[in-house]
Design a protein around this motif. Structure first.
Motif, short mmCIF file in Angstrom:
data_model
loop_
_atom_site.label_atom_id
_atom_site.label_comp_id
_atom_site.label_asym_id
_atom_site.label_seq_id
_atom_site.Cartn_x
_atom_site.Cartn_y
_atom_site.Cartn_z
N UNK A 144 0.84 -1.19 0.00
CA UNK A 144 0.00 0.00 0.00
C UNK A 144 0.88 1.25 0.00
N UNK A 145 0.37 2.30 -0.57
CA UNK A 145 1.11 3.55 -0.58
C UNK A 145 1.16 4.11 0.84
N UNK A 146 2.13 4.98 1.12
CA UNK A 146 2.17 5.59 2.46
C UNK A 146 0.89 6.33 2.83
N UNK A 147 0.26 6.99 1.88
CA UNK A 147 -0.98 7.71 2.20
C UNK A 147 -2.11 6.74 2.50
N UNK B 221 -1.49 5.46 5.93
CA UNK B 221 -1.91 6.45 6.93
C UNK B 221 -3.42 6.41 7.12
N UNK B 222 -4.16 6.28 6.02
CA UNK B 222 -5.62 6.21 6.12
C UNK B 222 -6.06 4.98 6.90
N UNK B 223 -5.43 3.84 6.59
CA UNK B 223 -5.74 2.60 7.30
C UNK B 223 -5.44 2.74 8.79
N UNK B 224 -4.30 3.35 9.09
CA UNK B 224 -3.90 3.56 10.48
C UNK B 224 -4.91 4.44 11.21
N UNK B 225 -5.26 5.56 10.59
CA UNK B 225 -6.16 6.52 11.24
C UNK B 225 -7.54 5.90 11.50
N UNK B 226 -7.98 5.06 10.58
CA UNK B 226 -9.34 4.51 10.71
C UNK B 226 -9.43 3.33 11.67
N UNK B 227 -8.43 2.44 11.63
CA UNK B 227 -8.57 1.18 12.37
C UNK B 227 -7.59 1.00 13.54
N UNK B 228 -6.44 1.65 13.51
CA UNK B 228 -5.44 1.41 14.53
C UNK B 228 -5.35 2.56 15.53
N UNK B 229 -5.30 3.78 15.03
CA UNK B 229 -5.14 4.92 15.93
C UNK B 229 -6.19 4.98 17.04
N UNK C 200 13.73 1.68 0.10
CA UNK C 200 12.29 1.81 -0.13
C UNK C 200 11.54 1.84 1.20
N UNK C 201 12.06 1.12 2.20
CA UNK C 201 11.45 1.18 3.52
C UNK C 201 11.60 2.54 4.16
N UNK C 202 12.80 3.12 4.08
CA UNK C 202 13.02 4.46 4.63
C UNK C 202 12.11 5.48 3.96
N UNK C 203 11.98 5.37 2.64
CA UNK C 203 11.12 6.30 1.91
C UNK C 203 9.66 6.15 2.34
N UNK C 204 9.24 4.90 2.53
CA UNK C 204 7.84 4.65 2.91
C UNK C 204 7.56 5.26 4.28
N UNK C 205 8.45 5.04 5.24
CA UNK C 205 8.24 5.60 6.58
C UNK C 205 8.11 7.13 6.54
N UNK C 206 9.03 7.78 5.83
CA UNK C 206 9.02 9.25 5.82
C UNK C 206 7.70 9.76 5.28
N UNK C 207 7.18 9.14 4.23
CA UNK C 207 5.93 9.62 3.63
C UNK C 207 4.72 9.23 4.46
N UNK C 208 4.79 8.11 5.15
CA UNK C 208 3.72 7.69 6.05
C UNK C 208 3.55 8.70 7.18
N UNK C 209 4.66 9.06 7.84
CA UNK C 209 4.56 10.00 8.94
C UNK C 209 4.13 11.39 8.46
N UNK C 210 4.54 11.75 7.24
CA UNK C 210 4.10 13.03 6.70
C UNK C 210 2.60 13.05 6.45
N UNK C 211 2.05 11.89 6.05
CA UNK C 211 0.62 11.82 5.71
C UNK C 211 -0.26 11.57 6.93
N UNK C 212 0.32 11.02 8.00
CA UNK C 212 -0.48 10.53 9.13
C UNK C 212 -0.66 11.63 10.18
N UNK C 213 -1.45 12.61 9.86
CA UNK C 213 -1.69 13.73 10.76
C UNK C 213 -2.43 13.27 12.01
N UNK C 214 -1.88 13.60 13.17
CA UNK C 214 -2.52 13.23 14.43
C UNK C 214 -2.37 11.78 14.83
N UNK C 215 -1.53 11.04 14.12
CA UNK C 215 -1.38 9.61 14.42
C UNK C 215 -0.50 9.40 15.65
N UNK C 216 -0.87 8.41 16.43
CA UNK C 216 -0.03 8.00 17.56
C UNK C 216 0.74 6.75 17.13
#
Length: 365
Positions: free
Chosen positions: A209-212, A215-223, A242-258
Motif C-alpha cells: 500500500x502507498x504511504x498515504x 496512513x488512512x488505514x492507520x487513522x481509521x482502524x489502529x489509531x 524503499x522502507x526508509x522512503x515509505x516511513x518518511x511519507x507515512x509520517x508526513x501523511x499521518x496527521x494526528x497519528x499515535x
C-alpha cells in the motif's frame, strides 16, 4: 477435351489451396509461447512474510492471497532528508550501545505533519524476545515459553489460546486490507495490550500500500485503539531504501497519528547493517524500535547462504545489540516453523521434536 477440363480443375484447386495457406494465423497460436518469457516480480522475501493465519479452526499458518485494495493508490514522491530536529522530535534520553554509522544512502526524508508520539518505552515485561508464530494452537507452544520470551504474533489478528498462562503477550496484527473485518471484530478492549501495523507495505508482494493509504488505514482502524489501552507499533517495512522512503511519507501523511514504536524487518547476512538500520530509525523518529522479523539470509541473488558458523556469529551480534540497547525493545527471529519458505534452514528455531533448536534456545533462553 475431358483431359483439358480435368487439368483446369486441378489448377483451380491448387490456387485455392495456396490462398488458404497464406491466410491469417489463429490467435490461439500467439498464446502458446514460452511462459518463461513472461516478466514477473522477483524477490526472495516474497514467500516469507505472507504468513497470514487462516481464520478457520484447522489453521496451520498457510498463506492467503492479499485482497485487492478498495482504497485509492497514490504515487509516492521523494523529498529532501530531514534531521530529528526538523521532525520536531526531542533528543532521546538513551543512546545505542552498539551502533556504527548507518550505511543507508539517506535518512527518512519528509517532515511529518504531526510528530510521532510515544509515552516512552512501550514494553513492560522486561523480556526482549518474541515468537513469530504461524503454528496456530500447536501443542508445542508451551515448549517456547522460555525465560527470554515475552511476546508472540501470528501475522494476523488471531492469537493462540493459553498465552496468558504461559506468560506471553499476544500481539494482533492488521496485516493488510484483507484482514480489516477480522481485525475489527477481534481487536477490542481487553483482547491484547499491543497491536502491529501492516506487514511490509513497501513490498508489492506483501501488504502493498502507498504511504498515504497506510496512513488512512492507520487513522481509521489502529489509531483509535490508543483509547482502548493499546500500544501502537508501526507498519514494518523492509530494511532498505524503499522502507526508509515509505516511513518518511507515512509520517508526513499521518496527521494526528499515535505511534509508540517503529518496527522493521531485516533479511541480510550482515548483522551490522541491521544495527545500522535500527539506529537510523531510532535517531530519526526518536521512537523505540522493534525488529519483527530477521534472519541471516542472502536475497541478493549472488553468492551463497551463510554457513552454520556464520549464522551463530550473526545471532551473537544481534543478541548483544538487542540485550544491551534500551531503545531496542523487542526482536523476533524468524524460524519458529517447520517450513522456512526459502529462508536458509540453518536459521531454524523449531526442531522436529517440537522443542527449540540449539539456536532457538540461544535466542529464547
Amino acid at each position: 477435351m475431358a483431359a483439358i477440363k480435368l487439368l483446369n480443375l486441378f489448377a483451380l484447386v491448387s490456387v485455392a489451396l495456396v490462398v488458404l495457406s497464406a491466410g491469417p494465423v489463429s490467435v490461439n497460436a500467439l498464446a502458446t509461447g514460452d511462459g518463461s518469457r513472461v516478466a514477473r516480480h522477483v524477490r526472495g522475501h516474497d514467500a516469507v512474510a505472507k504468513r497470514k493465519r487462516d481464520t478457520s479452526s484447522t489453521s496451520t499458518g498457510r498463506c492467503k492471497p492479499r485482497a485487492t485494495s478498495s482504497l485509492p493508490v497514490t504515487t509516492a514522491t521523494s523529498t529532501p532528508a530531514a534531521t530529528p530536529a526538523d521532525l520536531g522530535v526531542s533528543t532521546a534520553s538513551t543512546s545505542p550501545s552498539a551502533a556504527a554509522a548507518p550505511t543507508t544512502t539517506s535518512n527518512p526524508a519528509a517532515t511529518p505533519s504531526s510528530t510521532p508520539s510515544s509515552s516512552g518505552n512501550s514494553t513492560s515485561s522486561g523480556k526482549k524476545w518474541g515468537l513469530g508464530w504461524p503454528n496456530g494452537d500447536a501443542s508445542y507452544l508451551s515448549n517456547f515459553a522460555r525465560p527470554n520470551v515475552g511476546y508472540l504474533y501470528t501475522w494476523s489478528p488471531y492469537l493462540p489460546s493459553g498465552l496468558s498462562e504461559l506468560g506471553i503477550e499476544g500481539i494482533p496484527m492488521l496485516w493488510g486490507y484483507d484482514q480489516v473485518s477480522d481485525f475489527q471484530n477481534l481487536v477490542v478492549a481487553g483482547y491484547a495490550n499491543y497491536v502491529l501495523g501492516p506487514n511490509e507495505p513497501n513490498e508489492p508482494s506483501q501488504s502493498n500500500m502507498s504511504p498515504s493509504d497506510g496512513a488512512s488505514l492507520w487513522q481509521q482502524y489502529i489509531n483509535p485503539l490508543q483509547n482502548e489501552g493499546y500500544k501502537l507499533i508501526s507498519p514494518a517495512c523492509t530494511n532498505d531504501q524503499s522502507g526508509l522512503d515509505w516511513y518518511q511519507q507515512f509520517f508526513a501523511a499521518c496527521s494526528g497519528c499515535r505511534v509508540d514504536a517503529i518496527a522493521f524487518h531485516a533479511y541480510t547476512t550482515d548483522a551490522q547493517s541491521v544495527i545500522d538500520y535500527a539506529t537510523t530509525l531510532h535517531n530519526t523518529y526518536n521512537l523505540p524500535v522493534w525488529i519483527t522479523e530477521f534472519a541471516d539470509q542472502n536475497y541478493s541473488g549472488t553468492g551463497g547462504q551463510a554457513t552454520m558458523d556464520e549464522v551463530w556469529s550473526f545471532a551473537s551480534t544481534i543478541i548483544n545489540f538487542v540485550d544491551s540497547t534500551d531503545w531496542l525493545e523487542v526482536a523476533f527471529p524468524f524460524g519458529v516453523m517447520y517450513d522456512l519458505q526459502g529462508v536458509n534452514t540453518d536459521n531454524s528455531l523449531l526442531a522436529s521434536d517440537g522443542y527449540p533448536t540449539a539456536l532457538g534456545y540461544t535466542y529464547f533462553g
